[in-house]
Motif scaffolding. Structure first.
Motif: not given
Length: 860
Positions: A403-404, A406, A447-451, A475, A478, A480, A518
């Motif tokens: 999870q999470n 990065n 890449y961090k927390n789905k960003k 990103k 949702n 880009y 997305d």
């Protein structure tokens, strides 16, 4: 007398000395002190009995006290006994004679005996279930103890003691059926403290040593602390997980060749409850493999691990080199390093930080395919040389799910071939072969927390020449956000809609920034293409899911097309309307497609367009030399369809051009087009060549997909109509056929009524009349499939002669005499587009319909 006295004194002294020597060396054996020693033992605990042999009585010359001791006694509690080697103490004779406590200390030394003899004795003396369970795990071993017991003269019950000795060859069986073997240590015990030294043991074939282990009683707990070391040997690291109740699922199950240095402390009560566990371990290993479900690309080599467990928090720090599991990827010049920090609190998610870097390494792209998958992109099987720096952190939940996640990465590579299938790119880049080559690439990824943020700088090529590329991608929520800069010096670019071509080796660049969603929608904030002093600019172009344009703020071109014509045009949104303005534009391609009916309306590219478009164009080329000038007007568009328009212009600066479209209350779209000298438009039709002069009027009505049209052309001349020439030749009207393919034939009028529905065109009637020939035709055409036409073709002289005899209609229809010559021919044309078959039959009698239409034209 004096001599006798001297002899007596010397004799007494000699006897005394002899007695002293005897008492200090040999001593006296007696059982008179047995009761005294038993009494002292009872003072320790009445349950303990002592079975004594005769007691030896010796004088200690250092303090002139007597030492009493007994050999081979037995210590008993009920039937359980301990075999002793010796019990000894110091006896103060004066206190003994004065009936005082003559013994202040007793020393007890046991024989080397089996441990189970001592454990049975202790259980008999004071049974404790928890302790008994522990003792039952001791399967064998030898023990020897030395105990010193001190008695308080004033308070016999106040006893102090210390015990020391050793254990050897012991074995303990644990609850999980594993064994601790070859246990050996020295010990020291007093009322509140236990000290173990020089410990040696073997656990799971691991040889363990310890300098010390201390056990101290505080209140109801025992504090235990100590150190342990192991030499380099095979060990399963997950044994630590059993001890600290943590599942190290990241680590593979295979054994590791390692050494360790460990500090351990904890508290334990009589119920064997452990608290305040603290472990500090330093491990050195040769090779360490991670669980293959996480990765099977690399393994660790010649590293060390620091394990720190304090107050239910586990911290593991790993520093190591790493190698690739495929040995073909390894070489002696690379420096591959990894640092991992693992933190875990009880009942909390684990935190993992990884610092991984490698110098120039070469591996096959198939390894990356396990971790990276992109839509439309794929990596060829190839060796990729790269170096990288990577900072990775994530959490592991109780199920060891990541999870999470990065990551921060810096990567540079030499050459990468990427397969990318794109019809869009191929449409505009003629030398694109569905492959892009990246050279000397530098990539930064955050890449961090789905960003994530992605930055790429590279050389790239879609042929054999390299250009520069820069891409920033981010990103958020949702979406880009992208910013792309491309040098296109070596690219060959074709934009067919603008009849534009850029050849290779011309300096040019493309800049694009926008947003990709997305749901597959794209917003191009800016698109700028520059070729030296020329450019194409687009602003706020929004593309929907189905490649439909949802919005466009600006489309501006300032280019020279491949025919050498300047194109300066701007399509700009102002409020909710558009303005199409410019000094010059070559629209011949658009006109040709429009007349050929081979392309959809430009508005069909939009999604539900509702707007007004205002026109102001200086010069609009409809073919190579002809153009519309001073084009002005407006177009109203509703739901992507022209609802109303009014356009006026001059053809070649002097001829009339007018286009009106309106939609009535019945939703019928009415079109009116008028062109003087329409040659530039009609010449696009393949079946007519050398069209000159004339005036064209086109009217149509469209309703629910069906179009009813009328086309009229007056006073025109054609140089060649191939199908017509063929008909004339087949009809043996060779003179007219020669005229049609030579100087041409003039027509006074041409009119056609037809209907279009889908791909079907129905020609209700087509009629043309001229000084040399008249023609009437009907039929249908199914686009790209079938043509079926029939009609009548008559030389104009015959028609005139017939009309001159008009007094009696019967004579016109049948003639005065049978066999009076041929009036004309009837014909049929039928077949697929490229395999048309033509048949011609001579006729003597013209149809009433042909004559009626001729009379109408003549009367007009």
């Amino acid at each position: 007398m004096r001599k006798i006295t001297s002899i007596i004194i010397i004799s007494i002294i000699t006897i005394l000395i002899a007695i002293l020597i005897f008492l200090t060396t040999v001593g006296i054996k007696t059982d008179n002190f047995n009761s005294l020693i038993n009494e002292k033992v009872k003072e320790i605990d009445p349950k303990i009995k002592l079975k004594l042999n005769q007691v030896n009585f010796k004088l200690n010359p250092s303090n002139l006290e007597f030492e009493i001791f007994t050999l081979d006694p037995h210590l008993l509690v009920n039937e359980k006994k301990v075999d002793l080697e010796i019990i000894k103490s110091e006896l103060n004779l004066l206190d003994y004679l004065n009936n005082k406590n003559p013994i202040s200390e007793i020393s007890i030394i046991s024989k080397e005996s089996n441990i189970d003899q001592f454990t049975d004795f202790i259980n008999e003396y004071d049974f404790n279930l928890a302790r008994n369970l522990i003792f039952k795990q001791i399967k064998q071993g030898k023990i020897k103890i030395i105990s010193n017991i001190n008695f308080n003269e004033n308070n016999p019950r106040n006893i102090k003691y210390n015990i020391n000795g050793y254990v050897k060859d012991a074995e303990i069986k644990l609850l999980d059926q594993s064994k601790i073997e070859n246990i050996k240590f020295n010990f020291f015990v007093d009322q509140d403290f236990i000290n173990l030294k020089k410990i040696e043991l073997a656990f799971d074939k691991i040889f363990v040593t310890s300098e010390k282990v201390n056990i101290k009683k505080i209140n109801n707990y025992f504090n235990i602390s100590g150190n342990f070391k192991t030499n380099k040997t095979k060990i399963n690291l997950k044994n630590y997980t059993k001890l600290i109740n943590t599942n190290l699922d990241l680590i593979d199950d295979r054994a590791i060749n390692l050494s360790s240095d460990n500090e351990l402390s904890f508290k334990i009560n009589k119920k064997l409850n452990i608290k305040d566990l603290s472990i500090i371990s330093k491990l050195n290993f040769d090779e360490l493999f991670t669980n293959s479900k996480y990765q099977d690309l690399i393994y660790l080599k010649n590293g060390n691990i620091l394990i720190n467990y304090i107050k239910e928090e586990l911290k593991i720090v790993l520093n190591s080199k790493f190698l690739f599991q495929n040995n073909n990827y390894n070489n002696n010049k690379t420096k591959n390093l990894i640092n991992i920090i693992y933190k875990k609190k009880q009942n909390k998610n684990a935190l993992v930080d990884i610092d991984l870097s490698n110098t120039k390494s070469t591996i096959n792209s198939k390894e990356f395919k396990k971790f990276l998958q992109f839509k439309n992109f794929s990596l060829q099987d190839q060796d990729i040389t790269f170096a990288s720096e990577n900072l990775i952190n994530f959490k592991l939940n109780k199920k060891n799910e990541i999870q999470n996640f990065n990551i921060k990465s810096k990567l540079n590579s030499e050459n990468i071939l990427v397969d990318y299938k794109s019809q869009r790119i191929k449409k505009y880049f003629s030398n694109f072969k569905n492959q892009i080559k990246f050279t000397n690439s530098y990539l930064n990824l955050d890449y961090k927390n789905k960003k994530f943020k992605f930055n790429l700088k590279s050389k790239y090529s879609i042929n054999s020449l390299n250009d520069n590329l820069s891409l920033n991608l981010e990103k958020k929520d949702n979406k880009y956000f992208f910013d792309l800069d491309l040098d296109l010096d070596s690219a060959e670019i074709e934009i067919d809609e603008l009849q534009y071509r850029k050849n290779a080796e011309i300096k040019s660049e493309l800049n694009i920034n926008g947003i990709y969603k997305d749901n597959n929608e794209i917003i191009f904030k800016n698109i700028n293409f520059n070729e030296e002093e020329k450019n194409i600019s687009i602003q706020n172009l929004e593309i929907g899911k189905n490649d439909k344009i949802k919005n466009l703020d600006l489309f501006k071109i300032d280019i020279i097309n491949k025919y050498g014509k300047d194109n300066k045009l701007e399509f700009k949104k102002v409020n909710d309307s558009y303005y199409l303005t410019g000094s010059q534009f070559d629209g011949s391609k658009n006109i040709k497609n429009l007349l050929d009916n081979s392309s959809k309306s430009i508005f069909s590219n939009f999604k539900n367009l509702n707007t007004y478009i205002y026109l102001d164009i200086g010069k609009y080329f409809v073919e190579n030399y002809s153009y519309l000038s001073n084009v002005k007007g407006e177009i109203q568009v509703k739901s992507n369809k022209v609802f109303k328009s009014n356009i006026n212009a001059k053809l070649n600066n002097k001829r009339k051009f007018k286009l009106n479209i309106f939609t009535n209350d019945k939703k019928q779209k009415i079109t009116f087009l008028e062109i003087e000298h329409p040659e530039p438009f009609i010449k696009n039709f393949k079946f007519i060549k050398g069209f000159k002069e004339g005036r064209l009027i086109y009217e149509s009505s469209n309703y629910e997909g069906k179009t009813i049209s009328n086309l009229r052309i007056n006073d025109f001349k054609v140089q060649e109509v191939p199908v017509l020439a063929k008909l004339l030749t087949l009809a043996s009207l060779q003179g007219i056929a020669d005229l049609l393919t030579g100087e041409g034939i003039r027509f006074n009028d041409f009119e056609m009524d037809y209907e279009i529905l889908g791909n079907n065109t129905k020609i209700k009637e087509m009629y043309a009349i001229g000084p040399a020939i008249s023609l009437m035709m009907e039929g249908y055409i199914v686009k790209d499939e079938l043509t079926s036409l029939k009609g009548t073709l008559v030389p104009a002289t015959t028609v005139n002669k017939t009309i001159s005899k008009i007094p009696m209609l019967g004579e016109i229809l049948v003639g005065k005499k049978i066999g009076e010559g041929v009036f004309g021919v009837s014909f049929k044309i039928k077949g697929p587009p490229k395999k048309l078959k033509t048949s011609v039959n001579p006729i003597k009698t013209l149809t009433p319909r042909f004559i009626t239409r001729t009379l109408e034209k003549i009367s007009n």
